[in-house]
Scaffold this active site. Sequence first.
Site, PDB file in Angstrom:
ATOM      1  N   SER A 156      -6.114  -4.480  -6.384  1.00  0.00           N
ATOM      2  CA  SER A 156      -4.836  -3.790  -6.257  1.00  0.00           C
ATOM      3  C   SER A 156      -4.837  -2.474  -7.039  1.00  0.00           C
ATOM      4  O   SER A 156      -5.645  -1.591  -6.753  1.00  0.00           O
ATOM      5  CB  SER A 156      -3.708  -4.726  -6.694  1.00  0.00           C
ATOM      6  OG  SER A 156      -2.454  -4.241  -6.290  1.00  0.00           O
ATOM      7  N   ASP A 250      -0.676  -7.386   4.561  1.00  0.00           N
ATOM      8  CA  ASP A 250      -0.540  -6.551   3.372  1.00  0.00           C
ATOM      9  C   ASP A 250      -0.432  -5.106   3.845  1.00  0.00           C
ATOM     10  O   ASP A 250      -1.289  -4.640   4.599  1.00  0.00           O
ATOM     11  CB  ASP A 250      -1.776  -6.735   2.486  1.00  0.00           C
ATOM     12  CG  ASP A 250      -1.730  -5.945   1.188  1.00  0.00           C
ATOM     13  OD1 ASP A 250      -0.867  -5.066   1.037  1.00  0.00           O
ATOM     14  OD2 ASP A 250      -2.586  -6.199   0.322  1.00  0.00           O
ATOM     15  N   HIS A 280      -1.209 -10.026  -0.035  1.00  0.00           N
ATOM     16  CA  HIS A 280      -1.566  -9.331  -1.265  1.00  0.00           C
ATOM     17  C   HIS A 280      -1.546 -10.311  -2.443  1.00  0.00           C
ATOM     18  O   HIS A 280      -0.735 -11.226  -2.495  1.00  0.00           O
ATOM     19  CB  HIS A 280      -0.581  -8.192  -1.518  1.00  0.00           C
ATOM     20  CG  HIS A 280      -1.032  -7.239  -2.568  1.00  0.00           C
ATOM     21  ND1 HIS A 280      -1.969  -6.260  -2.327  1.00  0.00           N
ATOM     22  CD2 HIS A 280      -0.689  -7.117  -3.871  1.00  0.00           C
ATOM     23  CE1 HIS A 280      -2.184  -5.566  -3.429  1.00  0.00           C
ATOM     24  NE2 HIS A 280      -1.417  -6.070  -4.394  1.00  0.00           N
TER      25      HIS A 280
END
Length: 313
Positions: A156, A250, A280
């Site tokens: 991320s 996502d 995610h």
Amino acid sequence: MTDYKTLIDAETWAYIERINSYYPPDTIDYTIAEQRAIYDRMCREFFAGYPQGVTAETTAIALVAHNIPIRVYRNATPNNAATVLYVHGGGFILGGLDSHDDVCAELCARTGHEVVSIDYRLAPEHLHPAAFDDVLGAFEWAAKTYRCPVLLCGDSAGGNLCAAVSHATRGHAKRPVGQMLIYAGLFGDRSKGSYVTHAEAPMLTVRDIEYYKHIRTGGVDRTGDITLSPLADADFANLPPTVLITAECDPLSSDGEAYRDRILAAGGRAWWFEEPGLVHAYLRGRHMVGRARASFTRIVDAVSALGRGDWIW
């Protein structure tokens, strides 16, 4: 409208519901202190412990202006082909050495590599480029400290920082041997692709992404800043071999595809895989969701291959 009832299986829904019970979808509407308290509690609830044979030492890197806390994971049976520099996710405002502690320990156990987790400075107390500067400083320290090559790995926000450092160090004598980017936010074109199809996905929405970017920059327009947005770079030549793993459900998934395509177009080596039906931040569900477990194995195998200098994709 995307039908997540058909895309996401029962195991993954159970994981999402468990996450939401600790970290509700409206958490970004809380204060930063409240968000961190909620996130830290969730991380503790999902902590899976250390695999046998892995030890960890918490220390710090001394830079000119400040120290960067790090945690170094070592395997009883080490694989010295490479050292992994791990950069955690958390929207640039959350997380630290404890939030991804067990992920790093398991990565160390399964690859044998020494793993160094970086506790970079967080926004809003430290606006961009503070986090980038810390990860760049940590990489430069690791490149000088370790005889073996250094491999970047991040999820991320951490994936964003890894990519930015890879772009910044292309001219260095010691560059990353590879980069493993896990559902990384690389700030691609938000008018198409997964940014539209999955704008309201479980676990991460486009509203969340815009919020984190605003907090990280203090609301300043930094269009074209490749230390913030790696996909804004005009030059994708001479980047390290790159593996990108994204989740189908996502909004960031298209960033992985776009980044792969630009590296390939520049003559580099990159491989992108979109995990079907995952969301995610699924790494935290690797012990309760079959798809997440299989993806973590894919990540481990990719880190091992990149560490050996292999390109098998």
